[in-house]
Design a protein around this motif. Structure first.
Motif: not given
Length: 128
Positions: A51, A56, A58, A71, A108
């Motif tokens: 993440i 956020g 992912t 998360s 990421t």
């Protein structure tokens, strides 16, 4: 520097669920991209999920896509890995990792070598 402590591992039957948590020390947790890796006996450590620091974003390994969700809660300095529909092949020690990233980074990361800090791991065992 950040210290990471995983929790939430255990023994579960195939098809069950677990939620792993990774608590980070310090006041700069939001400066880090976070990742989850796992390592089974006799195998190399492999990427599971990550993440980004911002927004956020992912990314998941194909083997867990659609079953695992990661998360983060920056107010609690914690990243989570929700694992559903667990399979015996998910059995491994699970590690969280942190990488310090630039302020506006949304990347990421999925390689072991890209992370700077590691937790001690938590064992997940899935029985058939």
């Amino acid at each position: 520097q950040v210290q990471l402590v995983e929790s939430g591992g255990g023994l579960v039957q195939a098809g069950g669920s677990l939620r792993l948590s990774c608590a980070a020390s310090g006041r700069t947790f939001s400066s880090y991209a976070m990742g989850w890796f796992r390592q089974a006996p006799g195998k190399e450590r492999e990427f599971v999920a990550s993440i980004s620091r911002n927004f956020g974003s992912t990314y998941y390994a194909d083997s867990v896509k659609g079953r695992f969700t990661t998360s983060r809660d920056n107010a609690k300095n914690t990243v989570y890995l929700q694992m559903n529909s667990l399979k015996p092949e998910d059995t491994a020690a699970y590690y969280c990792a942190a990488r310090r990233t630039p302020t506006y980074d949304t990347t990421t990361y999925y390689s072991v070598g890209q992370y700077d800090y590691w937790g001690q791991g938590t064992q997940v065992t899935v029985s058939s």
